[in-house]
Design a protein around this motif. Sequence first.
Motif, PDB file in Angstrom:
ATOM      1  N   ALA A   1      -5.185   6.146   0.477  1.00 27.11           N
ATOM      2  CA  ALA A   1      -5.143   6.030   1.938  1.00 27.11           C
ATOM      3  C   ALA A   1      -6.187   6.928   2.584  1.00 27.11           C
ATOM      4  CB  ALA A   1      -3.748   6.366   2.455  1.00 27.11           C
ATOM      5  N   GLY A   2      -6.344   8.139   2.062  1.00 27.98           N
ATOM      6  CA  GLY A   2      -7.358   9.048   2.584  1.00 27.98           C
ATOM      7  C   GLY A   2      -8.765   8.513   2.366  1.00 27.98           C
ATOM      8  N   MET A   3      -8.996   7.926   1.196  1.00 28.51           N
ATOM      9  CA  MET A   3     -10.307   7.340   0.904  1.00 28.51           C
ATOM     10  C   MET A   3     -10.602   6.187   1.864  1.00 28.51           C
ATOM     11  SD  MET A   3     -10.095   7.355  -3.253  1.00 28.51           S
ATOM     12  CE  MET A   3     -11.739   6.688  -3.561  1.00 28.51           C
ATOM     13  N   LEU A   4      -9.605   5.341   2.102  1.00 33.07           N
ATOM     14  CA  LEU A   4      -9.781   4.229   3.040  1.00 33.07           C
ATOM     15  C   LEU A   4     -10.109   4.734   4.438  1.00 33.07           C
ATOM     16  CD1 LEU A   4      -6.942   1.750   2.052  1.00 33.07           C
ATOM     17  CD2 LEU A   4      -9.379   1.256   2.090  1.00 33.07           C
TER      18      LEU A   4
ATOM     19  N   PRO B   1      -4.228  -2.647   5.693  1.00 32.28           N
ATOM     20  CA  PRO B   1      -3.761  -3.366   4.502  1.00 32.28           C
ATOM     21  C   PRO B   1      -3.303  -4.753   4.912  1.00 32.28           C
ATOM     22  CG  PRO B   1      -2.170  -1.704   5.154  1.00 32.28           C
ATOM     23  CD  PRO B   1      -3.368  -1.534   6.047  1.00 32.28           C
ATOM     24  N   GLY B   2      -3.403  -5.672   3.991  1.00 30.75           N
ATOM     25  CA  GLY B   2      -2.986  -7.021   4.331  1.00 30.75           C
ATOM     26  C   GLY B   2      -2.872  -7.914   3.124  1.00 30.75           C
ATOM     27  N   SER B   3      -2.537  -9.150   3.401  1.00 29.39           N
ATOM     28  CA  SER B   3      -2.364 -10.163   2.384  1.00 29.39           C
ATOM     29  C   SER B   3      -3.231 -11.349   2.788  1.00 29.39           C
ATOM     30  CB  SER B   3      -0.886 -10.562   2.326  1.00 29.39           C
ATOM     31  OG  SER B   3      -0.679 -11.581   1.401  1.00 29.39           O
TER      32      SER B   3
ATOM     33  N   VAL C   1      -4.715  -6.746  -0.359  1.00 35.61           N
ATOM     34  CA  VAL C   1      -5.866  -5.845  -0.302  1.00 35.61           C
ATOM     35  C   VAL C   1      -5.439  -4.538   0.350  1.00 35.61           C
ATOM     36  CG1 VAL C   1      -7.651  -7.632  -0.320  1.00 35.61           C
ATOM     37  CG2 VAL C   1      -6.682  -6.910   1.856  1.00 35.61           C
ATOM     38  N   ASP C   2      -6.054  -3.449  -0.127  1.00 34.58           N
ATOM     39  CA  ASP C   2      -5.750  -2.140   0.450  1.00 34.58           C
ATOM     40  C   ASP C   2      -6.221  -2.048   1.887  1.00 34.58           C
ATOM     41  OD1 ASP C   2      -4.644  -1.273  -1.935  1.00 34.58           O
ATOM     42  OD2 ASP C   2      -6.440  -0.193  -2.577  1.00 34.58           O
ATOM     43  N   GLY C   3      -7.363  -2.682   2.186  1.00 29.53           N
ATOM     44  CA  GLY C   3      -7.891  -2.650   3.535  1.00 29.53           C
ATOM     45  C   GLY C   3      -8.784  -3.837   3.803  1.00 29.53           C
ATOM     46  N   ALA C   4      -8.714  -4.327   5.042  1.00 27.25           N
ATOM     47  CA  ALA C   4      -9.586  -5.418   5.483  1.00 27.25           C
ATOM     48  C   ALA C   4      -9.794  -5.271   6.975  1.00 27.25           C
ATOM     49  CB  ALA C   4      -8.970  -6.781   5.170  1.00 27.25           C
TER      50      ALA C   4
ATOM     51  N   ALA D   1      -9.142   0.820  -2.936  1.00 28.17           N
ATOM     52  CA  ALA D   1      -9.423   2.241  -3.146  1.00 28.17           C
ATOM     53  C   ALA D   1      -8.679   2.756  -4.371  1.00 28.17           C
ATOM     54  CB  ALA D   1      -9.003   3.049  -1.924  1.00 28.17           C
ATOM     55  N   HIS D   2      -9.393   3.568  -5.170  1.00 26.01           N
ATOM     56  CA  HIS D   2      -8.819   4.152  -6.385  1.00 26.01           C
ATOM     57  C   HIS D   2      -9.252   5.609  -6.488  1.00 26.01           C
ATOM     58  CE1 HIS D   2      -7.219   0.439  -8.079  1.00 26.01           C
ATOM     59  NE2 HIS D   2      -8.245  -0.140  -7.489  1.00 26.01           N
ATOM     60  N   GLY D   3      -8.281   6.504  -6.656  1.00 31.22           N
ATOM     61  CA  GLY D   3      -8.551   7.923  -6.649  1.00 31.22           C
ATOM     62  C   GLY D   3      -8.768   8.635  -7.968  1.00 31.22           C
TER      63      GLY D   3
END
Length: 137
Positions: free
Chosen positions: A29-32, A45-47, A58-61, A71-73
């Motif tokens: 979430a911080g990376m996004l 975030p969404g589908s 998707v984590d973000g759009a 995003a992967h930490g």
Amino acid sequence: MPMPSLVAPDLARPRGRGLRPTPERATAAGMLQRFSERVGVTLRPGSVVLDSGARILVDGATADESLYVEAHGPQSPVPDIDLALIVQDVFKLALLRSVRPDARAVVLVADAGARETVAACIARTPAADLVELVVCS
């Protein structure tokens, strides 16, 4: 060919990580958030619903679906299980790009070592040309 559609964020379910906050989800979430600020867009975030009715989380759009982000930490050396999840997300975003070629697809990773590891795994695949690997620490 009709374009995929982004379903409201409240319909998106966490990707098998449960509903409780975890350090990994907080890191992602911080990376996004940092990437969102860097490129000057709002990511939610969404589908994404494909023509077939299948949904891709998707984590973000962006609202206009011009940008999809995962995003992967994990930092290098990336554990095998995390590497498998990252590569899976690369291919997921490559699928979205195949139905939305004008969109940008980005996988955020924690450091240059993680980026190099993922890049080596996807180097000989079509996904390598469709998805950007961006360091966002």
